[in-house]
Design a protein around this motif. Structure first.
Motif, PDB file in Angstrom:
ATOM      1  N   THR A 106      21.365   7.699 -18.329  1.00 54.15           N
ATOM      2  CA  THR A 106      22.675   7.194 -17.935  1.00 54.15           C
ATOM      3  C   THR A 106      23.781   8.064 -18.521  1.00 54.15           C
ATOM      4  N   SER A 107      23.622   8.445 -19.767  1.00 53.02           N
ATOM      5  CA  SER A 107      24.611   9.308 -20.406  1.00 53.02           C
ATOM      6  C   SER A 107      24.692  10.654 -19.683  1.00 53.02           C
ATOM      7  N   GLY A 108      23.550  11.197 -19.284  1.00 54.64           N
ATOM      8  CA  GLY A 108      23.542  12.462 -18.555  1.00 54.64           C
ATOM      9  C   GLY A 108      24.213  12.358 -17.202  1.00 54.64           C
ATOM     10  N   VAL A 109      23.951  11.257 -16.486  1.00 53.91           N
ATOM     11  CA  VAL A 109      24.560  11.067 -15.164  1.00 53.91           C
ATOM     12  C   VAL A 109      26.073  10.925 -15.284  1.00 53.91           C
ATOM     13  N   VAL A 110      26.524  10.155 -16.271  1.00 52.49           N
ATOM     14  CA  VAL A 110      27.963   9.970 -16.448  1.00 52.49           C
ATOM     15  C   VAL A 110      28.622  11.294 -16.840  1.00 52.49           C
ATOM     16  N   GLY A 111      27.995  12.025 -17.739  1.00 51.37           N
ATOM     17  CA  GLY A 111      28.537  13.321 -18.146  1.00 51.37           C
ATOM     18  C   GLY A 111      28.577  14.303 -16.994  1.00 51.37           C
ATOM     19  N   MET A 112      27.513  14.329 -16.189  1.00 47.61           N
ATOM     20  CA  MET A 112      27.457  15.236 -15.045  1.00 47.61           C
ATOM     21  C   MET A 112      28.496  14.840 -13.990  1.00 47.61           C
ATOM     22  N   SER A 113      28.716  13.542 -13.809  1.00 46.20           N
ATOM     23  CA  SER A 113      29.724  13.095 -12.850  1.00 46.20           C
ATOM     24  C   SER A 113      31.114  13.551 -13.282  1.00 46.20           C
ATOM     25  N   GLY A 114      31.405  13.422 -14.559  1.00 47.77           N
ATOM     26  CA  GLY A 114      32.703  13.876 -15.063  1.00 47.77           C
ATOM     27  C   GLY A 114      32.874  15.369 -14.900  1.00 47.77           C
ATOM     28  N   ALA A 115      31.836  16.122 -15.233  1.00 52.30           N
ATOM     29  CA  ALA A 115      31.905  17.577 -15.095  1.00 52.30           C
ATOM     30  C   ALA A 115      32.043  17.972 -13.625  1.00 52.30           C
ATOM     31  N   SER A 116      31.343  17.280 -12.741  1.00 52.85           N
ATOM     32  CA  SER A 116      31.433  17.576 -11.304  1.00 52.85           C
ATOM     33  C   SER A 116      32.827  17.281 -10.770  1.00 52.85           C
ATOM     34  N   ALA A 117      33.402  16.174 -11.194  1.00 50.64           N
ATOM     35  CA  ALA A 117      34.749  15.830 -10.741  1.00 50.64           C
ATOM     36  C   ALA A 117      35.758  16.863 -11.230  1.00 50.64           C
ATOM     37  N   LYS A 118      35.606  17.311 -12.462  1.00 46.75           N
ATOM     38  CA  LYS A 118      36.506  18.327 -13.006  1.00 46.75           C
ATOM     39  C   LYS A 118      36.355  19.640 -12.245  1.00 46.75           C
ATOM     40  N   TRP A 119      35.121  20.043 -11.959  1.00 39.67           N
ATOM     41  CA  TRP A 119      34.871  21.282 -11.223  1.00 39.67           C
ATOM     42  C   TRP A 119      35.445  21.185  -9.813  1.00 39.67           C
ATOM     43  N   LEU A 120      35.219  20.043  -9.143  1.00 35.46           N
ATOM     44  CA  LEU A 120      35.718  19.856  -7.787  1.00 35.46           C
ATOM     45  C   LEU A 120      37.247  19.906  -7.754  1.00 35.46           C
ATOM     46  N   TYR A 121      37.883  19.334  -8.746  1.00 30.82           N
ATOM     47  CA  TYR A 121      39.346  19.363  -8.826  1.00 30.82           C
ATOM     48  C   TYR A 121      39.840  20.801  -8.975  1.00 30.82           C
ATOM     49  N   GLN A 122      39.197  21.567  -9.859  1.00 31.50           N
ATOM     50  CA  GLN A 122      39.625  22.949 -10.073  1.00 31.50           C
ATOM     51  C   GLN A 122      39.392  23.807  -8.830  1.00 31.50           C
ATOM     52  N   VAL A 123      38.252  23.641  -8.173  1.00 33.21           N
ATOM     53  CA  VAL A 123      37.968  24.400  -6.956  1.00 33.21           C
ATOM     54  C   VAL A 123      38.945  24.001  -5.846  1.00 33.21           C
ATOM     55  N   GLY A 124      39.254  22.725  -5.764  1.00 31.72           N
ATOM     56  CA  GLY A 124      40.217  22.269  -4.770  1.00 31.72           C
ATOM     57  C   GLY A 124      41.600  22.848  -4.986  1.00 31.72           C
ATOM     58  N   ARG A 125      42.021  22.919  -6.250  1.00 35.02           N
ATOM     59  CA  ARG A 125      43.319  23.519  -6.561  1.00 35.02           C
ATOM     60  C   ARG A 125      43.355  24.975  -6.139  1.00 35.02           C
ATOM     61  N   VAL A 126      42.307  25.718  -6.464  1.00 37.31           N
ATOM     62  CA  VAL A 126      42.258  27.137  -6.117  1.00 37.31           C
ATOM     63  C   VAL A 126      42.225  27.296  -4.599  1.00 37.31           C
ATOM     64  N   GLY A 127      41.441  26.451  -3.918  1.00 38.68           N
ATOM     65  CA  GLY A 127      41.349  26.521  -2.460  1.00 38.68           C
ATOM     66  C   GLY A 127      42.683  26.254  -1.787  1.00 38.68           C
ATOM     67  N   VAL A 128      43.390  25.252  -2.250  1.00 33.03           N
ATOM     68  CA  VAL A 128      44.701  24.947  -1.672  1.00 33.03           C
ATOM     69  C   VAL A 128      45.664  26.105  -1.916  1.00 33.03           C
ATOM     70  N   TRP A 129      45.612  26.696  -3.098  1.00 35.32           N
ATOM     71  CA  TRP A 129      46.485  27.836  -3.389  1.00 35.32           C
ATOM     72  C   TRP A 129      46.169  29.015  -2.470  1.00 35.32           C
ATOM     73  N   VAL A 130      44.892  29.313  -2.263  1.00 35.78           N
ATOM     74  CA  VAL A 130      44.511  30.441  -1.412  1.00 35.78           C
ATOM     75  C   VAL A 130      44.956  30.195   0.026  1.00 35.78           C
ATOM     76  N   ILE A 131      44.730  28.995   0.524  1.00 39.69           N
ATOM     77  CA  ILE A 131      45.113  28.679   1.903  1.00 39.69           C
ATOM     78  C   ILE A 131      46.628  28.739   2.070  1.00 39.69           C
ATOM     79  N   ALA A 132      47.361  28.166   1.130  1.00 37.75           N
ATOM     80  CA  ALA A 132      48.821  28.141   1.249  1.00 37.75           C
ATOM     81  C   ALA A 132      49.402  29.550   1.154  1.00 37.75           C
ATOM     82  N   SER A 133      48.916  30.346   0.216  1.00 37.04           N
ATOM     83  CA  SER A 133      49.470  31.694   0.092  1.00 37.04           C
ATOM     84  C   SER A 133      49.051  32.579   1.270  1.00 37.04           C
ATOM     85  N   SER A 134      47.833  32.406   1.774  1.00 34.33           N
ATOM     86  CA  SER A 134      47.402  33.177   2.947  1.00 34.33           C
ATOM     87  C   SER A 134      48.236  32.822   4.167  1.00 34.33           C
ATOM     88  N   ALA A 135      48.513  31.537   4.322  1.00 30.68           N
ATOM     89  CA  ALA A 135      49.339  31.119   5.453  1.00 30.68           C
ATOM     90  C   ALA A 135      50.736  31.699   5.337  1.00 30.68           C
TER      91      ALA A 135
END
Length: 167
Positions: free
Chosen positions: A76-105
């Motif tokens: 359970t501790s591993g799943v919760v930790g992995m979920s937090g890390a995944s959410a953090k990674w997804l947020y960072q990738v999303g930020r970079v993706g939005v920046w790339v799309i906006a600047s390319s446009a």
């Protein structure tokens, strides 16, 4: 301190306990002697309930984890930790993706959009000028022509044998 703690620590009341108002004996029947400590009053019950509330919800939940095996707690501790890390990674990738799309446009797509809009505006101005100069039918009829009063574009010439007439 509970009644058992007081009785266990002091044993039988002695002469030195006379200074304690809870253990002092009096002549009337409503005295607060050692026997009355075993039966708490309403105020003491309320006080005991307030002291029991000191444990927070998080502490109670943490205490409940002891009923599960160690492997379940670790998983359970591993799943919760992995979920937090995944959410953090997804947020960072999303930020970079939005920046790339906006600047390319902004760099690639917006100039094209602005240029096509400018060309459409120029075409509308030419049609308005035709309509003002030649009347309402000239703007509709002359939309395929290059300039007012000029004929349409000629078809391309095909190369044939010398001396032949192009079609």
């Amino acid at each position: 301190m509970s009644a058992d703690d007081i009785l266990g620590a002091m044993g039988e009341p002695s002469a030195t306990d006379a200074s304690n108002p809870l253990l002092a004996e009096s002549t009337d029947d409503s005295s607060l002697g050692p026997v009355s400590l075993l039966k708490p009053t309403q105020d003491e019950d309320d006080f005991d309930e307030l002291q029991d509330i000191d444990e927070t919800l998080a502490e109670r939940l943490w205490g409940l984890t002891e009923m599960f095996p160690e492997c379940v707690r670790n998983a359970t501790s591993g799943v919760v930790g992995m979920s937090g890390a995944s959410a953090k990674w997804l947020y960072q990738v999303g930020r970079v993706g939005v920046w790339v799309i906006a600047s390319s446009a902004a760099i690639l797509a917006f100039p094209i959009m602005f240029e096509t809009e400018r060309a459409q505006m120029e075409e509308q101005q030419v049609q308005q000028q035709r309509q003002i100069l030649l009347g309402p039918n000239a703007a509709v009829a002359g939309s395929g022509m290059g300039a007012p009063g000029m004929m349409g574009a000629m078809p391309p010439l095909t190369a044939g044998p010398p001396g032949s007439i192009p079609r």
